[in-house]
Motif scaffolding. Structure first.
Motif, short mmCIF file in Angstrom:
data_model
loop_
_atom_site.label_atom_id
_atom_site.label_comp_id
_atom_site.label_asym_id
_atom_site.label_seq_id
_atom_site.Cartn_x
_atom_site.Cartn_y
_atom_site.Cartn_z
N TYR A 256 -0.73 -3.59 5.71
CA TYR A 256 -1.51 -2.57 6.39
C TYR A 256 -1.11 -2.46 7.86
O TYR A 256 -0.89 -1.36 8.38
CB TYR A 256 -3.01 -2.89 6.27
CG TYR A 256 -3.89 -1.94 7.04
CD1 TYR A 256 -4.10 -0.64 6.59
CD2 TYR A 256 -4.49 -2.34 8.24
CE1 TYR A 256 -4.89 0.24 7.30
CE2 TYR A 256 -5.28 -1.46 8.96
CZ TYR A 256 -5.48 -0.18 8.49
OH TYR A 256 -6.26 0.69 9.20
N GLU B 24 -13.93 0.53 -1.42
CA GLU B 24 -12.74 0.61 -2.25
C GLU B 24 -12.27 2.05 -2.46
O GLU B 24 -11.13 2.30 -2.81
CB GLU B 24 -13.01 -0.05 -3.62
CG GLU B 24 -13.02 -1.56 -3.54
CD GLU B 24 -13.76 -2.22 -4.69
OE1 GLU B 24 -13.81 -1.62 -5.78
OE2 GLU B 24 -14.31 -3.32 -4.48
N GLU C 10 -1.89 -5.75 -4.97
CA GLU C 10 -1.98 -7.12 -4.50
C GLU C 10 -1.83 -8.01 -5.73
O GLU C 10 -2.59 -7.86 -6.69
CB GLU C 10 -3.36 -7.34 -3.86
CG GLU C 10 -3.44 -8.54 -2.93
CD GLU C 10 -4.72 -8.49 -2.08
OE1 GLU C 10 -5.73 -7.95 -2.58
OE2 GLU C 10 -4.71 -8.99 -0.94
N THR D 272 -2.17 -12.30 5.37
CA THR D 272 -2.40 -12.05 3.95
C THR D 272 -1.41 -10.94 3.68
O THR D 272 -1.15 -10.11 4.56
CB THR D 272 -3.82 -11.55 3.65
OG1 THR D 272 -4.00 -10.28 4.28
CG2 THR D 272 -4.87 -12.52 4.18
N MET E 132 -1.42 -8.26 1.96
CA MET E 132 -1.88 -6.89 2.05
C MET E 132 -2.28 -6.53 3.48
O MET E 132 -2.06 -5.41 3.95
CB MET E 132 -3.05 -6.68 1.12
CG MET E 132 -3.19 -5.25 0.75
SD MET E 132 -4.31 -5.12 -0.60
CE MET E 132 -4.21 -3.40 -0.91
N GLY E 133 -2.89 -7.51 4.17
CA GLY E 133 -3.27 -7.28 5.56
C GLY E 133 -2.04 -6.98 6.41
O GLY E 133 -2.03 -6.05 7.22
N ILE F 229 0.86 -1.18 0.00
CA ILE F 229 0.00 0.00 0.00
C ILE F 229 0.89 1.23 0.00
O ILE F 229 2.05 1.15 0.40
CB ILE F 229 -0.92 0.03 1.24
CG1 ILE F 229 -0.11 -0.19 2.50
CG2 ILE F 229 -2.03 -0.98 1.14
CD1 ILE F 229 -0.94 -0.14 3.72
N ILE G 19 -7.18 3.35 -0.34
CA ILE G 19 -7.38 1.92 -0.53
C ILE G 19 -7.27 1.52 -2.00
O ILE G 19 -6.69 0.52 -2.34
CB ILE G 19 -8.74 1.50 0.05
CG1 ILE G 19 -8.67 1.62 1.57
CG2 ILE G 19 -9.09 0.08 -0.36
CD1 ILE G 19 -9.90 1.18 2.26
N LYS G 20 -7.82 2.34 -2.88
CA LYS G 20 -7.82 1.93 -4.28
C LYS G 20 -6.41 1.95 -4.87
O LYS G 20 -6.17 1.40 -5.92
CB LYS G 20 -8.81 2.75 -5.10
CG LYS G 20 -8.53 4.22 -5.10
CD LYS G 20 -9.46 4.92 -6.09
CE LYS G 20 -9.17 6.39 -6.09
NZ LYS G 20 -10.25 7.21 -5.62
N MET H 204 -10.68 -1.53 -7.36
CA MET H 204 -10.13 -2.87 -7.20
C MET H 204 -10.44 -3.39 -5.81
O MET H 204 -10.11 -2.75 -4.81
CB MET H 204 -8.62 -2.81 -7.42
CG MET H 204 -7.97 -4.16 -7.43
SD MET H 204 -6.16 -4.03 -7.39
CE MET H 204 -5.83 -3.38 -5.77
N ASP I 55 -6.82 -10.25 9.25
CA ASP I 55 -6.11 -10.30 7.96
C ASP I 55 -4.61 -10.51 8.14
O ASP I 55 -3.83 -10.23 7.25
CB ASP I 55 -6.27 -9.01 7.14
CG ASP I 55 -7.70 -8.66 6.91
OD1 ASP I 55 -8.48 -9.61 6.71
OD2 ASP I 55 -8.03 -7.47 6.92
N ASN J 30 -9.85 -5.44 -2.64
CA ASN J 30 -8.68 -6.06 -2.04
C ASN J 30 -8.89 -6.32 -0.56
O ASN J 30 -9.97 -6.03 -0.02
CB ASN J 30 -7.43 -5.21 -2.30
CG ASN J 30 -7.53 -3.84 -1.69
OD1 ASN J 30 -8.08 -3.68 -0.60
ND2 ASN J 30 -7.02 -2.85 -2.39
N THR J 31 -7.86 -6.88 0.06
CA THR J 31 -8.00 -7.28 1.46
C THR J 31 -8.40 -6.12 2.35
O THR J 31 -9.19 -6.28 3.27
CB THR J 31 -6.65 -7.85 1.95
OG1 THR J 31 -6.16 -8.72 0.95
CG2 THR J 31 -6.80 -8.58 3.23
N ILE J 32 -7.84 -4.94 2.09
CA ILE J 32 -8.10 -3.81 2.97
C ILE J 32 -9.52 -3.28 2.77
O ILE J 32 -10.21 -2.97 3.74
CB ILE J 32 -7.10 -2.67 2.71
CG1 ILE J 32 -5.68 -3.21 2.65
CG2 ILE J 32 -7.24 -1.59 3.75
CD1 ILE J 32 -5.03 -3.47 3.95
N SER J 33 -9.96 -3.21 1.52
CA SER J 33 -11.32 -2.70 1.29
C SER J 33 -12.32 -3.64 1.95
O SER J 33 -13.34 -3.23 2.49
CB SER J 33 -11.60 -2.53 -0.19
OG SER J 33 -11.76 -3.78 -0.83
#
Lengths: 219, 639
Positions: A193, B32, A73, A187, A189-190, A59, A68-69, B1, A184, B3-6
């Motif tokens: 974060y 998202e 990943e 994972t 991405m988790g 991220i 977030i967008k 997109m 999370d 993803n895990t965070i969204s």
């Protein structure tokens, strides 16, 4: 840096050139103006020569904000697979979820990170994994500067003979300490974060005591 | 997109209105677009009169205070799941209030551009936006604005329900868990049930309808007097019919109802008549709590807490109480006593809740010690937690297991303390650290080592054990440890010299020209460190002096000086001055801390009035004198 002969025999792909070129732009010296790429990888194991990357999650962090967008990943198609680590990250072999080849994943990743400073927990592991993958495709190693939250965390502890500092602090330990939810976890991405939030908290702790420059973080 | 965070954001949002009214797929795509923002404590999200952002905010972690700039009263305190900064965006106006992070916070910023069409399209969301739901407040800060999306405009006369502007007209919070019995239950059973559930009244229910109520008073008047035997059925002794009200009862109405009928409990039913199901019971205590702050009520509330989460609002009430006391200029001695009593009660409750969480009861006796300022009953604000744990000696083969148990337990406690607002100790001086969670003989060994080999660190460490307070468990363990320490200290009098030396090592408050010495760099550059430069020298001096008189039962700095004044009549004046100075400085620090929502340790000198500066400087003279006394007494000059 690059071997002259090697350079001649194997022309580097365009995406690498673009990546390398991005370093011609100087990045800011001000922490709040910088974009940090916080990343984590899930792998088939801990052996740098045998094991492979299954997933890269990252991220972008700028001025204490994460869009977030703008997350990254990518799941990687691999022939190497281990049932042991699958229990941890839950990624099945050739999981249908948008698998790409390793080279494709590296291309996307380099496009994403550009010349930004990288942050990871036990950064050495993730970066070596990525560098080894690059090497397999005859590409040079990453050129980015990086920070390790495990090392940074130690800076927040008081310098005292009364306190036995540990050599390593795990992501779980620090997340517990800072009361960060471990949802999370495992994972890519988790974990990225969680690492990002840890980085922000560390930065805050350090700044509370003293103004912090980018240089000091790298010390 | 996606993803895990969204996904994580969507999972969070779906629990809170208005997002719970959204379809899953819509919530996904909204998530998202979210930006996650980290806000340091005291940082501003938006300021008054600032033009609207592109986003409105949802609090994910932490708390955001909304206030009019320049006025210290907080209009609203938003915590997890609360929305703020939406109304001005919907109305295309500037922000009317300032939003500031009350504590370290994580926010989800949701783009208004994407949210607005959803709000217009979706009826449930739209209704939520129109409806003000201030009624479910339990927040002492909030006058009436909490939770209302339209509330950020304080001057707004369009607030749909103008009644809500008064605190007293809020709906009263009541206990929804009703303890009831049947008309045939015996008085003895009822008394047992009430004791077990720690309640003062029980509802008598027949076919789900409330038919009567039995209170402590009924039991006293009818059973204990011997009028009825303890086997009497509930129907004989209950007060009937029950006085019932609808749940929309306001605080004021509840108070009036209780006064009118001279009763202490009201029953709330579905439609307000005794002909529908009982849904809650409301005691005088509930009314008192919602009315506000009074130490007795707070202590009671603390002891009734079942979940750590409910301690948080109580802690804010304690702070409110403290503010009130300081504003009313109540003597610091009294303030300190009450506030530390309340703080101790909170810690006790945290410990006993943690004990319940453990799978097995403790393998042996233990004592929980609070150290440092908390141990000296001088901790007014939320500062770091310093604590330690002593457990009874066990046979050697059981030691590893026992240690493991108490470490796990301490981890639980420190985490919970952190949750209710005590920062972790940066030096890891906490019972969750294996070095601070030991058996009695291990502690004896460690402390002896400190005393016999008094380096700077060792002196610092052992001095902590003279300022402890055993808040929970077997206090005799702590007493035995301090007996041991005293005994050892007698044998090594040189220890006092080191302790005294330590007491003189604090940086001086003023320079050669009697100007304030301020911090040279760091985040607190140019502010005055009142803890290190003023309070610490007094605390340290009091400790070494009182210990040299072999008095160990007094921990509080000002009380120590008062005792010294009594013991050494010839130095009476200076000791009393010290006692006064330590109280004055503590008050100073507390006030500063409240004003700036921090520990109050660093004072910005520009914010002080001339009078305050003079007051502060006067205490420095006292500090200098007591340091000279310590130097002479322990003959430090010749060393």
């Amino acid at each position: 840096m690059l071997n002259f002969f090697k350079n001649k025999t194997s022309q580097l792909p365009d995406f690498w050139d673009r990546y390398a070129k991005s370093f011609e732009n100087k990045i800011s010296e001000q922490i709040d103006d910088l974009t940090f790429v916080v990343l984590d990888t899930e792998t088939t194991g801990f052996d740098f020569s045998k094991d492979r990357i299954l997933c890269i999650g990252a991220i972008k962090l700028k001025n204490q904000q994460i869009e977030i967008k703008n997350g990254f990943e990518v799941y990687v198609k691999q022939d190497v697979y281990s049932n042991e680590t699958a229990k941890i990250h839950g990624i099945l072999k050739n999981d249908p979820e948008a698998l790409v080849s390793e080279l494709e994943a590296l291309e996307q990743f380099l496009n994403y990170i550009e010349n930004n400073i990288l942050i990871a927990h036990h950064a050495n592991f993730d970066l070596t994994m990525i560098n080894n993958a690059l090497l397999r495709h005859n590409l040079p190693a990453l050129k980015n500067k990086y920070l390790d939250t495990s090392d940074l965390f130690k800076k927040t502890l008081i310098q005292s003979n009364l306190l036995n500092k540990k050599a390593h602090y795990s992501l779980d330990e620090i997340a517990d300490k800072y009361a960060i939810s471990k949802k999370d976890r495992h994972t890519a991405m988790g974990d990225a974060y969680i690492t990002a939030i840890i980085f922000l908290k560390i930065l805050f702790k350090l700044r509370e005591k003293k103004a912090v420059t980018l240089k000091q973080l790298f010390k | 997109m996606k993803n895990t965070i969204s996904q994580r954001v969507a999972d969070f949002l779906k629990n809170y209105p208005p997002f719970n009214g959204l379809k899953n797929s819509v919530l996904q795509s909204l998530s998202e677009e979210v930006t996650i923002i980290y806000k340091e404590k005291d940082s501003i999200v938006f300021s008054e009169k600032e033009a609207g952002h592109d986003h409105f905010y949802v609090v994910h972690k932490g708390a955001i205070a909304l206030a009019k700039a320049g006025i210290t009263t907080i209009v609203d305190l938003c915590d997890e799941g609360d929305i703020f900064g939406l109304r001005p965006l919907m109305a295309n106006e500037n922000y009317e209030l300032e939003a500031k992070a009350q504590e370290e916070s994580i926010l989800y910023a949701i783009p208004i551009e994407i949210f607005k069409p959803l709000a217009l399209e979706n009826k449930a969301v739209g209704n939520f936006l129109i409806e003000s739901f201030a009624s479910n407040t339990r927040n002492p800060y909030s006058k009436s604005h909490r939770g209302k999306l339209y509330s950020e405009n304080t001057a707004d006369v369009e607030v749909t329900n103008s009644e809500l502007k008064l605190l007293d007209l809020q709906n009263v919070p009541y206990s929804k868990k009703i303890i009831s019995c049947s008309p045939r239950t015996t008085a003895k059973k009822i008394a047992e049930l009430m004791t077990q559930k720690k309640i003062g009244a029980i509802l008598v229910v027949k076919e789900k309808l409330p038919v009567g109520i039995i209170t402590d008073k009924d039991l006293r008047n009818k059973i204990v007097t011997g009028q009825f035997p303890i086997t009497t059925a509930a129907s004989k002794i209950m007060t009937s019919p029950v006085i019932t009200y609808p749940k929309t009862l306001t605080v004021t109405q509840a108070q009036m109802a209780m006064m009118k009928s001279n009763i202490s409990h009201l029953c709330l039913t579905k439609d307000g008549t005794p002909n529908t199901k009982a849904i809650g019971i409301l005691s005088k205590h509930d009314v008192m709590v919602s009315l506000g702050n009074n130490p007795a009520v707070l202590i009671k509330a603390i002891k009734r807490v079942k979940k750590i989460k409910s301690l948080k609002p109580i802690r804010s009430s304690i702070m409110e109480l403290l503010k009130g006391y300081l504003a009313d200029n109540i003597p610091m001695t009294i303030i300190a006593k009450i506030i530390s009593e309340l703080n101790d009660a909170c810690i006790k409750q945290v410990i006993s809740l943690s004990l319940e969480k453990m799978k097995t009861p403790p393998p042996t006796n233990f004592a929980w010690l609070t150290l440092g300022s908390q141990g000296r009953s001088e901790q007014m604000l939320h500062t770091d937690q310093d604590n330690a744990l002593i457990f009874e000696d066990v046979p050697e083969e059981l030691l590893p297991k026992t240690t493991e148990y108490f470490l796990e337990f301490s981890n639980l406690v420190t985490k919970k303390l952190n949750y209710i607002g005590y920062e972790y100790c940066p030096a890891e001086m906490m019972a969750s650290n294996p070095q601070w969670c030991l058996s009695l003989s291990e502690w004896k060994k460690t402390t002896s080592h400190w005393i016999i080999n008094p380096g700077t660190d060792e002196v610092l460490l052992s001095s902590i054990f003279f300022d402890y307070n055993a808040v929970y468990g077997d206090t005799s363990l702590a007493t035995r440890l301090s007996d041991h320490i005293f005994y050892t200290v007698q044998k090594y009098p040189i220890f006092f010299v080191h302790l005294a030396k330590g007491a003189l090592q604090n940086p001086s408050p003023t320079g050669f020209f009697r100007q304030f010495l301020v911090e040279q760099d760091g985040a607190h550059k140019d502010s005055f460190d009142v803890k290190n430069r003023a309070l610490r020298p007094l605390t340290d001096a009091a400790r070494v002096l009182i210990l040299s008189h072999h008095i160990k039962s007094i921990n509080n700095t000002s009380e120590r000086f008062e005792k010294l004044a009594e013991l050494e009549p010839n130095n009476r004046e200076i000791y009393l001055a010290c006692s006064y100075a330590s109280k004055a400085l503590l008050k100073f620090r507390t006030k500063q801390g409240i004003a700036h929502n921090d520990s109050g340790r660093y004072i910005n000198l520009d914010t002080l009035s001339k009078e305050e500066k003079i007051k502060l400087k006067r205490t420095f003279k006292t500090i200098k004198e007591i340091q000279e006394l310590v130097t002479l007494r322990f003959q430090l000059k010749s060393m």
